[in-house]
Design a protein around this motif. Structure first.
Motif, PDB file in Angstrom:
ATOM      1  N   MET A 120       0.845  -1.187   0.000  1.00  0.00           N
ATOM      2  CA  MET A 120       0.000   0.000   0.000  1.00  0.00           C
ATOM      3  C   MET A 120       0.886   1.245   0.000  1.00  0.00           C
ATOM      4  SD  MET A 120      -3.128   0.973   2.570  1.00  0.00           S
ATOM      5  CE  MET A 120      -4.140  -0.315   1.870  1.00  0.00           C
ATOM      6  N   GLU A 121       0.397   2.294  -0.702  1.00  0.00           N
ATOM      7  CA  GLU A 121       1.175   3.509  -0.834  1.00  0.00           C
ATOM      8  C   GLU A 121       1.398   4.167   0.523  1.00  0.00           C
ATOM      9  OE1 GLU A 121      -1.655   2.843  -2.227  1.00  0.00           O
ATOM     10  OE2 GLU A 121      -1.485   2.858  -4.409  1.00  0.00           O
ATOM     11  N   GLY A 122       2.517   4.911   0.621  1.00  0.00           N
ATOM     12  CA  GLY A 122       2.837   5.574   1.869  1.00  0.00           C
ATOM     13  C   GLY A 122       1.908   6.735   2.162  1.00  0.00           C
ATOM     14  N   ILE A 123       1.927   7.180   3.424  1.00  0.00           N
ATOM     15  CA  ILE A 123       1.089   8.276   3.893  1.00  0.00           C
ATOM     16  C   ILE A 123       1.951   9.523   4.095  1.00  0.00           C
ATOM     17  CG2 ILE A 123      -0.382   9.112   5.772  1.00  0.00           C
ATOM     18  CD1 ILE A 123      -1.733   6.963   4.132  1.00  0.00           C
ATOM     19  N   GLU A 124       1.523  10.635   3.515  1.00  0.00           N
ATOM     20  CA  GLU A 124       2.165  11.931   3.743  1.00  0.00           C
ATOM     21  C   GLU A 124       1.319  12.704   4.752  1.00  0.00           C
ATOM     22  OE1 GLU A 124       2.905  16.258   1.567  1.00  0.00           O
ATOM     23  OE2 GLU A 124       1.815  14.648   0.522  1.00  0.00           O
ATOM     24  N   VAL A 125       1.954  13.263   5.768  1.00  0.00           N
ATOM     25  CA  VAL A 125       1.251  14.051   6.785  1.00  0.00           C
ATOM     26  C   VAL A 125       1.768  15.485   6.717  1.00  0.00           C
ATOM     27  CG1 VAL A 125       0.632  14.252   9.212  1.00  0.00           C
ATOM     28  CG2 VAL A 125       1.125  11.997   8.244  1.00  0.00           C
ATOM     29  N   ARG A 126       0.843  16.433   6.698  1.00  0.00           N
ATOM     30  CA  ARG A 126       1.224  17.856   6.676  1.00  0.00           C
ATOM     31  C   ARG A 126       0.064  18.686   7.203  1.00  0.00           C
ATOM     32  NH1 ARG A 126      -1.515  20.316   2.646  1.00  0.00           N
ATOM     33  NH2 ARG A 126      -2.081  19.117   0.780  1.00  0.00           N
ATOM     34  N   GLU A 127       0.377  19.946   7.556  1.00  0.00           N
ATOM     35  CA  GLU A 127      -0.673  20.858   8.007  1.00  0.00           C
ATOM     36  C   GLU A 127      -1.527  21.282   6.817  1.00  0.00           C
ATOM     37  OE1 GLU A 127      -1.270  25.203  10.232  1.00  0.00           O
ATOM     38  OE2 GLU A 127       0.738  24.285  10.117  1.00  0.00           O
ATOM     39  N   LEU A 128      -2.840  21.306   7.009  1.00  0.00           N
ATOM     40  CA  LEU A 128      -3.745  21.733   5.959  1.00  0.00           C
ATOM     41  C   LEU A 128      -3.748  23.249   5.833  1.00  0.00           C
ATOM     42  CD1 LEU A 128      -6.912  19.485   6.561  1.00  0.00           C
ATOM     43  CD2 LEU A 128      -4.946  19.043   5.079  1.00  0.00           C
ATOM     44  N   LEU A 129      -3.902  23.726   4.621  1.00  0.00           N
ATOM     45  CA  LEU A 129      -4.124  25.140   4.375  1.00  0.00           C
ATOM     46  C   LEU A 129      -5.595  25.459   4.619  1.00  0.00           C
ATOM     47  CD1 LEU A 129      -2.157  25.425   1.001  1.00  0.00           C
ATOM     48  CD2 LEU A 129      -1.363  26.183   3.265  1.00  0.00           C
ATOM     49  N   PRO A 130      -5.937  26.683   5.004  1.00  0.00           N
ATOM     50  CA  PRO A 130      -7.356  27.034   5.174  1.00  0.00           C
ATOM     51  C   PRO A 130      -8.187  26.728   3.929  1.00  0.00           C
ATOM     52  CG  PRO A 130      -5.979  28.743   6.136  1.00  0.00           C
ATOM     53  CD  PRO A 130      -5.047  27.783   5.434  1.00  0.00           C
ATOM     54  N   SER A 131      -7.580  26.831   2.754  1.00  0.00           N
ATOM     55  CA  SER A 131      -8.303  26.520   1.513  1.00  0.00           C
ATOM     56  C   SER A 131      -8.655  25.040   1.407  1.00  0.00           C
ATOM     57  CB  SER A 131      -7.468  26.946   0.304  1.00  0.00           C
ATOM     58  OG  SER A 131      -6.227  26.246   0.274  1.00  0.00           O
ATOM     59  N   GLU A 132      -8.036  24.199   2.248  1.00  0.00           N
ATOM     60  CA  GLU A 132      -8.310  22.761   2.228  1.00  0.00           C
ATOM     61  C   GLU A 132      -9.294  22.330   3.316  1.00  0.00           C
ATOM     62  OE1 GLU A 132      -4.270  20.631   0.758  1.00  0.00           O
ATOM     63  OE2 GLU A 132      -4.024  21.866   2.575  1.00  0.00           O
ATOM     64  N   TYR A 133      -9.813  23.295   4.077  1.00  0.00           N
ATOM     65  CA  TYR A 133     -10.714  22.943   5.171  1.00  0.00           C
ATOM     66  C   TYR A 133     -12.024  22.328   4.675  1.00  0.00           C
ATOM     67  CZ  TYR A 133      -7.801  25.281   8.700  1.00  0.00           C
ATOM     68  OH  TYR A 133      -6.779  25.634   9.547  1.00  0.00           O
ATOM     69  N   LYS A 134     -12.467  22.712   3.482  1.00  0.00           N
ATOM     70  CA  LYS A 134     -13.683  22.096   2.931  1.00  0.00           C
ATOM     71  C   LYS A 134     -13.464  20.601   2.703  1.00  0.00           C
ATOM     72  CE  LYS A 134     -15.814  26.133   0.752  1.00  0.00           C
ATOM     73  NZ  LYS A 134     -16.325  26.736  -0.524  1.00  0.00           N
ATOM     74  N   GLU A 135     -12.268  20.260   2.239  1.00  0.00           N
ATOM     75  CA  GLU A 135     -11.934  18.844   2.039  1.00  0.00           C
ATOM     76  C   GLU A 135     -11.913  18.120   3.379  1.00  0.00           C
ATOM     77  OE1 GLU A 135      -8.509  16.118  -0.215  1.00  0.00           O
ATOM     78  OE2 GLU A 135      -8.305  18.309  -0.103  1.00  0.00           O
ATOM     79  N   TRP A 136     -11.393  18.798   4.417  1.00  0.00           N
ATOM     80  CA  TRP A 136     -11.398  18.216   5.756  1.00  0.00           C
ATOM     81  C   TRP A 136     -12.834  17.970   6.234  1.00  0.00           C
ATOM     82  CZ3 TRP A 136      -8.923  15.814   9.513  1.00  0.00           C
ATOM     83  CH2 TRP A 136      -9.427  15.871  10.811  1.00  0.00           C
ATOM     84  N   ASP A 137     -13.717  18.922   5.999  1.00  0.00           N
ATOM     85  CA  ASP A 137     -15.107  18.782   6.441  1.00  0.00           C
ATOM     86  C   ASP A 137     -15.807  17.619   5.739  1.00  0.00           C
ATOM     87  OD1 ASP A 137     -14.926  20.867   8.257  1.00  0.00           O
ATOM     88  OD2 ASP A 137     -15.596  22.378   6.817  1.00  0.00           O
ATOM     89  N   LEU A 138     -15.445  17.371   4.491  1.00  0.00           N
ATOM     90  CA  LEU A 138     -15.998  16.207   3.796  1.00  0.00           C
ATOM     91  C   LEU A 138     -15.545  14.911   4.455  1.00  0.00           C
ATOM     92  CD1 LEU A 138     -15.648  17.242   0.037  1.00  0.00           C
ATOM     93  CD2 LEU A 138     -17.765  17.020   1.367  1.00  0.00           C
ATOM     94  N   LEU A 139     -14.280  14.854   4.887  1.00  0.00           N
ATOM     95  CA  LEU A 139     -13.785  13.680   5.601  1.00  0.00           C
ATOM     96  C   LEU A 139     -14.535  13.514   6.912  1.00  0.00           C
ATOM     97  CD1 LEU A 139     -11.685  11.371   5.972  1.00  0.00           C
ATOM     98  CD2 LEU A 139     -10.224  13.066   7.107  1.00  0.00           C
ATOM     99  N   VAL A 140     -14.766  14.615   7.643  1.00  0.00           N
ATOM    100  CA  VAL A 140     -15.508  14.559   8.903  1.00  0.00           C
ATOM    101  C   VAL A 140     -16.902  13.996   8.658  1.00  0.00           C
ATOM    102  CG1 VAL A 140     -16.527  15.940  10.756  1.00  0.00           C
ATOM    103  CG2 VAL A 140     -14.229  16.479   9.918  1.00  0.00           C
ATOM    104  N   GLU A 141     -17.537  14.428   7.585  1.00  0.00           N
ATOM    105  CA  GLU A 141     -18.897  13.980   7.275  1.00  0.00           C
ATOM    106  C   GLU A 141     -18.938  12.498   6.945  1.00  0.00           C
ATOM    107  OE1 GLU A 141     -22.391  14.971   3.974  1.00  0.00           O
ATOM    108  OE2 GLU A 141     -20.780  16.414   4.346  1.00  0.00           O
ATOM    109  N   GLU A 142     -17.899  12.012   6.268  1.00  0.00           N
ATOM    110  CA  GLU A 142     -17.894  10.619   5.818  1.00  0.00           C
ATOM    111  C   GLU A 142     -17.379   9.654   6.881  1.00  0.00           C
ATOM    112  OE1 GLU A 142     -15.510  10.812   2.334  1.00  0.00           O
ATOM    113  OE2 GLU A 142     -17.017  11.870   1.131  1.00  0.00           O
ATOM    114  N   ALA A 143     -16.484  10.105   7.744  1.00  0.00           N
ATOM    115  CA  ALA A 143     -15.911   9.217   8.753  1.00  0.00           C
ATOM    116  C   ALA A 143     -16.912   8.996   9.867  1.00  0.00           C
ATOM    117  CB  ALA A 143     -14.623   9.827   9.312  1.00  0.00           C
ATOM    118  N   GLN A 144     -17.149   7.743  10.244  1.00  0.00           N
ATOM    119  CA  GLN A 144     -18.167   7.432  11.236  1.00  0.00           C
ATOM    120  C   GLN A 144     -17.933   8.144  12.570  1.00  0.00           C
ATOM    121  OE1 GLN A 144     -21.048   6.025  10.866  1.00  0.00           O
ATOM    122  NE2 GLN A 144     -21.516   6.349  13.009  1.00  0.00           N
ATOM    123  N   PRO A 145     -16.705   8.191  13.107  1.00  0.00           N
ATOM    124  CA  PRO A 145     -16.527   8.914  14.379  1.00  0.00           C
ATOM    125  C   PRO A 145     -16.447  10.429  14.224  1.00  0.00           C
ATOM    126  CG  PRO A 145     -14.848   7.197  14.054  1.00  0.00           C
ATOM    127  CD  PRO A 145     -15.491   7.474  12.734  1.00  0.00           C
TER     128      PRO A 145
END
Length: 336
Positions: A1-26
């Motif tokens: 499986m491909e590796g994971i890159e971890v970095r701080e999100l830009l404010p412009s990426e917060y919408k993408e974060w909110d989509l993950l929050v909506e889809e992730a069960q917890p």
């Protein structure tokens, strides 16, 4: 499986974060950028949302509030006042195999843990949302853990058969006094009741009025919750709950009460009618965040809720541990 890159999100990426929050069960409202930004702005927090990417796709992450103490200690926590949990999230696995789901969880959490350990924090405290059960990528690597609790009231059960005698008597008192319940999204009414409750204890409210005003604005703009009040026959609000919508549930986030009317049983009256209201709207359960304070537990057990655990993990440097010990001894170093 491909590796994971971890970095701080830009404010412009917060919408993408909110989509993950909506889809992730917890994922919860406390994870959303809207909520985190209210905490950041009103409580003067330094907010960072770290994202975990696989081939450019956001598959996990964790929000953190960062604080520098006297230029000596750098501490990070996923929670703040009146935000009981948040913490790491991961994209839901599509696999039906337990072993595969565990593997995918660890393949995201391990790089996240390693990244956080390289950020120079003297203390990291993460509180996972209820439903996030596998914290072993942290505990297997030297992090301390703790268990916390909330209560669920399942809405398909018969509430009348689950009431204690004391709660029944309170409901009878409220009914005889003519108390009524309704939704009323009025921040001034709520903060007045909250201030009265804390004045009785000679304390300040846990959050400034601006915080609640911002939450009420979200109620109106994004339908993330509502205020439920108990009123006298004359229309005076004597108790209120602020309830936040979650996945299949409503979170009973905070309560306010005019102490002069406590003898009429308005809080029991609120819970009972919220139960009926949410059941009629096809919610599955009420998340009653009152399981870690003994005085609240005694009350809510009168509704026969189910006890639900959730977890936190902590990693502290030697420097932080020494400073914490000195603080406990002298009470001079503000570590919280």
């Amino acid at each position: 499986m491909e590796g994971i890159e971890v970095r701080e999100l830009l404010p412009s990426e917060y919408k993408e974060w909110d989509l993950l929050v909506e889809e992730a069960q917890p994922g919860t409202l406390f994870h959303t950028s809207d909520w985190l930004e209210i905490c950041r702005d009103v409580l003067s927090k330094d907010l960072k949302i770290y994202g975990c990417f696989r081939n450019g796709e956001l598959v996990g992450g964790c929000p953190l509030f960062v604080k520098n103490i006297r230029g000596i200690l750098k501490v990070a926590t996923s929670t703040c006042r009146m935000t009981s949990y948040s913490g790491p999230l991961i994209k839901e696995s599509a696999s039906t195999k337990a072993s595969k789901r565990m593997q995918e969880t660890h393949e995201i959490l391990n790089p996240l843990r390693e990244f956080l350990c390289k950020q120079g924090f003297d203390s990291i405290h993460l509180t996972f949302a209820p439903g996030f059960e596998d914290i072993r990528p942290f505990t297997w690597n030297g992090w301390d853990s703790a268990v916390h609790y909330t209560h669920y009231l399942y809405l398909k059960e018969n509430i009348d058969s689950n009431l204690s005698r004391e709660r029944q008597m309170e409901l009878k008192t409220a009914t005889e006094a003519g108390l009524k319940t309704r939704a009323l999204n009025d921040p001034e009414t709520y903060y007045r009741l909250l201030s009265l409750a804390y004045e009785k204890q000679k304390l300040e409210p846990p959050l400034p009025e601006e915080f609640y005003e911002r939450v009420f604005k979200l109620f109106q703009e994004k339908n993330i919750g509502y205020m439920f009040v108990s009123e006298t026959p004359e229309g005076e609000a004597v108790a209120a709950h602020l309830n936040l919508y979650g996945k299949k549930c409503a979170v009973i986030w905070t309560a306010a009460l005019n102490p002069d009317f406590a003898h009429l049983g308005p809080i029991a009256h609120l819970y009972y009618n919220e139960f009926l209201d949410l059941n009629s709207r096809d919610f599955k359960y009420m998340n009653v965040m009152a399981a870690n304070i003994p005085a609240f537990v005694d009350f809510i057990m009168g509704f026969s809720p189910e006890l639900i655990p959730y977890y936190s993990v902590t990693l502290e440097s030697k420097k932080y541990s020494i400073a914490k010990t000195l603080y406990k001894t002298t009470r001079e170093l503000p570590l919280s």
